[in-house]
Design a protein around this motif. Structure first.
Motif, mmCIF file in Angstrom:
data_model
loop_
_atom_site.group_PDB
_atom_site.id
_atom_site.type_symbol
_atom_site.label_atom_id
_atom_site.label_comp_id
_atom_site.label_asym_id
_atom_site.label_seq_id
_atom_site.Cartn_x
_atom_site.Cartn_y
_atom_site.Cartn_z
ATOM 1 N N ASP A 225 0.831 -1.195 0.000
ATOM 2 C CA ASP A 225 0.000 0.000 0.000
ATOM 3 C C ASP A 225 0.872 1.255 0.000
ATOM 4 N N SER A 227 1.015 4.009 1.692
ATOM 5 C CA SER A 227 1.586 4.574 2.922
ATOM 6 C C SER A 227 2.764 3.738 3.402
ATOM 7 N N ALA A 230 6.205 4.068 0.935
ATOM 8 C CA ALA A 230 7.138 5.159 1.197
ATOM 9 C C ALA A 230 8.094 4.777 2.323
ATOM 10 N N GLU A 299 -0.830 11.097 -12.335
ATOM 11 C CA GLU A 299 -0.322 11.761 -11.144
ATOM 12 C C GLU A 299 -1.502 12.260 -10.320
ATOM 13 N N PRO A 300 -1.291 12.433 -9.011
ATOM 14 C CA PRO A 300 -2.400 12.911 -8.179
ATOM 15 C C PRO A 300 -2.669 14.392 -8.406
ATOM 16 N N GLU B 26 -6.773 1.967 1.221
ATOM 17 C CA GLU B 26 -5.743 0.938 1.114
ATOM 18 C C GLU B 26 -6.391 -0.436 1.271
ATOM 19 N N SER B 27 -5.581 -1.492 1.150
ATOM 20 C CA SER B 27 -6.173 -2.818 1.264
ATOM 21 C C SER B 27 -6.797 -2.964 2.656
ATOM 22 N N HIS B 196 -6.903 1.892 -5.071
ATOM 23 C CA HIS B 196 -5.981 2.292 -4.013
ATOM 24 C C HIS B 196 -5.094 3.432 -4.520
ATOM 25 N N LEU B 198 -4.316 6.923 -5.806
ATOM 26 C CA LEU B 198 -4.861 8.281 -5.841
ATOM 27 C C LEU B 198 -4.602 8.968 -7.173
ATOM 28 N N SER B 199 -3.558 8.520 -7.879
ATOM 29 C CA SER B 199 -3.278 9.127 -9.175
ATOM 30 C C SER B 199 -4.326 8.712 -10.201
ATOM 31 N N LEU B 237 -1.374 10.360 3.127
ATOM 32 C CA LEU B 237 -1.459 9.498 1.957
ATOM 33 C C LEU B 237 -1.002 10.253 0.709
ATOM 34 N N SER B 240 2.684 10.695 0.509
ATOM 35 C CA SER B 240 3.492 9.473 0.468
ATOM 36 C C SER B 240 3.691 8.992 -0.970
ATOM 37 N N ILE B 241 3.110 9.718 -1.921
ATOM 38 C CA ILE B 241 3.212 9.276 -3.317
ATOM 39 C C ILE B 241 4.411 9.936 -3.989
ATOM 40 N N PHE B 253 5.447 9.033 5.415
ATOM 41 C CA PHE B 253 4.716 7.776 5.471
ATOM 42 C C PHE B 253 3.898 7.707 6.748
ATOM 43 N N ILE B 254 2.990 6.753 6.759
ATOM 44 C CA ILE B 254 2.116 6.610 7.909
ATOM 45 C C ILE B 254 2.669 5.485 8.760
ATOM 46 N N GLY B 256 3.063 2.540 11.531
ATOM 47 C CA GLY B 256 2.115 1.554 12.048
ATOM 48 C C GLY B 256 1.367 0.824 10.956
ATOM 49 N N GLU B 257 0.369 0.083 11.366
ATOM 50 C CA GLU B 257 -0.371 -0.779 10.458
ATOM 51 C C GLU B 257 -1.853 -0.406 10.516
ATOM 52 N N PRO B 258 -2.616 -0.741 9.449
ATOM 53 C CA PRO B 258 -4.064 -0.545 9.520
ATOM 54 C C PRO B 258 -4.645 -1.381 10.664
#
Lengths: 381, 305
Positions: A225, A227, A230, A299-300, B26-27, B196, B198-199, B237, B240-241, B253-254, B256-258
């Motif tokens: 994913d 997040s 990165a 691209e976003p 995300e998943s 998932h 965003l682009s 989010l 992070s791209i 980045f975020i 931890g985990e979902p």
């Protein structure tokens, strides 16, 4: 021709890996009719003559769409796929060279080996120094082994540490390096108890535990994913700095490549079409294929929804069994149509070699950038 | 049974004609479950335990299964789902499979139906002779186009596209997204685009809903959400791209985990990973709060301003 690259490598000790004219052809199974008509053996030419050099400490990127041969190239460097032709000159660490010499295996200039010419035993020594990270962290870890077992295996295979306590210490240390803490707890777990991101960290830990100098990373973040992606990229950059690693980073994602890579080779149908500084290639692509690839990436940026995205390419990727004549990109090339008068049928008749563009270290395999050319049995590199 | 997973929890939105709603997540965020549930088909063993769905004025959940199949699916809403390129039956031609709903729902003869299939196949940019071909003869991109043609065969006003380009190479992805853009205008189609990426959403969507742990955490017009994200999850989010152009900034980045949806965290579901967490977040969950025109965010910070 092999000597050309080797000569350069001998003069320039900063080159850690030189791949020369690598070809990986897979034979197509012959059918009954093929035997009756005595047709020639056909091949799927996954990699069809590529050369590149990687400097110590850089992140070298192999990029392209699926089927372009990037993964096959990476695998061949670890002896994981039989090759048809070519050399891979590699400069292993001192200790590995010593081991090789102790085992009575020959080296070139006592610091270079040709990976493709190594015996099974020699390859085993070298694979301590070249490791791989696979794309799928769900498939690449043995589900019935604990993380400790998974990380211990390379140490046992290479008989690196005799004492179990020492091994344990190294395992904990590596787990901490990939920021899987508390290490003692993680080590007792099984892969299914970890998340995708954590598993990919284990795969990275496994790749660095033998202290390699070269790591082949095959799409290490494409299953993760955004997040988490990165975070893994940052981790890989940190590890590279701290452990003096060299990466061969295989990816289809040029935005990721621009972020992590120093140099990039764009592959199409088994050939490198453009190679150079990653940022310059992506920001100012020269080969018509690279231009199409860059133009296609979303691209976003919300404004993009208001217009159609123009991708200067036509048709679809041909099969690696029937590679078009001449430049293998010509049936899809829009730039050729625009410059047909000047180019004539050279693109159809003759394959362009990689030529230098004077301003940077960039090489492009395209007739558009040759000032003068004539149909001749020219050497293509 | 270990517990109940609330895969989609308290999700509400409306969609106007000829607009595209992107659902990002995300998943495990519940976006695919949401898509299937809109069709009235939550993936088993899941069940819809509350809420209502109206498509073109029809209350989907009040209909019996048989009725729903006749009146809603294909006619009012159809779906291009993840891995759709493997959705074709290998022993029938593409044309037959596209034409089949016409024969079943509209009582077309085989010849008429195939004729319509040819038109459709052309409108998605395929050569008409693909209708005589079998699925294995088509490339991934061609199959994805054919799947879209199949989804549009009964002219539904709403198309749900669940990760329509995930398995495709970038060049083909761009072509498929262009096709969806074109179809949106030509057929006045409403689309729910689930991905998932965003682009990919930015290529198509007018509105965007960001999902996290089964709920919408931010919703709004895409310009608003992308240029002025108000929920910390959306902010992180987006940053992070890796970008293709411009300066190379360090990616955020975020950590931890979902969350585990069987035992979700108390309060705001995002609080264990949130850099701006404060006491209130740990105790109670915020509602969607209006932060701008049509722009909602499920965050206590947004209400503080």
């Amino acid at each position: 021709m092999d000597n050309e690259l080797l000569t350069i490598m001998l003069k320039d000790p900063s080159i850690i890996l030189g791949v020369n004219n690598l070809k990986v052809w897979y034979p197509i199974r012959k059918g009954l009719m093929d035997y009756i008509y005595r047709r020639k053996q056909r091949f799927a030419k996954a990699v069809d003559g590529i050369s590149f050099a990687v400097r110590r400490g850089e992140t070298f990127c192999l990029a392209g769409e699926s089927g372009c041969g990037k993964t096959t190239t990476g695998k061949s460097l670890l002896g994981l796929t039989p090759i048809t032709e070519g050399n891979a000159f590699f400069r292993p660490r001192k200790e590995v060279i010593n081991e090789l010499q102790k085992a009575g295996l020959s080296t070139i200039n006592s610091d270079i080996v040709d990976i493709f010419r190594l015996s099974w035993k020699g390859l085993k020594y070298v694979k301590r120094d070249i490791t791989i990270i696979y794309q799928d962290p769900y498939g690449s870890l043995n589900p019935s082994a604990t993380i400790k077992d998974i990380l211990e295996e390379p140490l046992l295979i290479h008989s690196l540490l005799k004492d179990e306590e020492e091994r344990k210490e190294i395992i904990y240390q590596v787990l901490e390096q990939v920021k899987l803490t508390p290490a003692a707890d993680i080590a007792t777990r099984y892969p299914h108890q970890l998340s995708g991101g954590q598993r990919q960290r284990v795969a990275i830990a496994r790749a660095i535990i033998t202290r390699p100098s070269l790591v082949v990373a095959d799409e290490p973040v494409s299953m993760l994913d955004a997040s988490i992606r990165a975070e893994i990229l940052e981790l890989m950059l940190d590890l590279k700095r701290n452990l003096n690693l060299t990466y061969i980073f295989i990816t289809h994602d040029l935005a990721v490549a621009r972020y992590i890579c120093d140099r990039i080779a764009i592959m199409y149908l088994g050939k490198i079409v453009e190679i150079g500084d990653a940022r310059r290639v992506i920001e100012n692509p020269m080969h018509p294929y690279t231009q199409a690839l860059v133009a296609a990436i979303p691209e976003p940026e919300p404004k993009n929804r208001l217009k159609l995205r123009e991708v200067p390419i036509k048709g679809e990727v041909p099969s690696a069994v029937n590679i078009p004549t001449g430049c293998r990109f010509h049936p899809r090339c829009v730039a050729r149509d625009k410059n047909l008068e000047r180019l004539g049928d050279i693109c159809v008749k003759q394959e362009p070699g990689l030529t230098t563009l004077n301003n940077d270290e960039r090489l492009v395999a395209c007739w558009l950038y040759r000032n003068s050319y004539k149909l001749s049995p020219e050497k293509s590199s | 049974m270990r517990g109940i997973v609330k895969a989609v929890d308290n999700v509400s939105f409306s969609l106007e004609k000829e607009t595209v709603l992107g659902i990002a997540g995300e998943s495990g965020s519940g976006k695919s479950t949401l898509a299937w549930s809109i069709m009235g088909l939550p993936p088993p063993p899941g069940r819809i335990i509350g809420g209502r769905i109206f498509i073109d004025g029809i209350d989907v959940l009040s209909l019996k299964e048989e009725e729903r199949r006749r009146k809603i699916l294909w006619q009012k809403v159809s779906m291009v789902f993840q891995g759709a390129i493997n959705a074709f039956n290998p022993v029938y031609t593409i044309g037959y499979q596209i034409a089949e709903p016409l024969m079943l729902h509209r009582g077309y003869s085989k010849k008429e139906a195939l004729q319509k299939a040819v038109e459709l196949v052309k409108s998605v940019g395929l050569n008409p002779d693909v209708i005589h071909r079998y699925p294995h003869e088509l490339s991934g991109g061609m199959k994805q186009r054919a799947v879209i043609a199949m989804a549009l065969v009964l002219d539904p006003p709403l198309l749900i596209a669940d990760e329509p380009t995930t398995a495709l190479d970038v060049v083909v992805q761009a072509q498929i997204l262009n096709l969806l853009k074109k179809l949106k205008f030509e057929r006045k189609l409403s689309v729910i685009l689930i991905t998932h990426d965003l682009s990919v959403i930015a290529e198509l969507a007018d509105y965007v809903a960001v999902m996290y742990a089964g709920r919408i955490v931010e919703y709004g017009p895409i310009e608003e959400v992308y240029n002025n994200p108000r929920h910390p999850y959306t902010q992180l989010l987006l940053s992070s791209i890796p970008r293709l152009r411009g300066t190379i900034d360090k990616l955020r980045f975020i950590p931890g985990e979902p969350p585990d949806l069987i035992n979700p965290p108390k309060g705001c579901k995002f609080h264990p990973r949130c850099p701006f967490v404060f006491d209130e977040c740990r105790v109670s969950e915020p509602d969607l709060i209006t932060v701008g025109e049509n722009h909602l965010a499920r965050c206590w910070l947004a209400s503080k301003r």
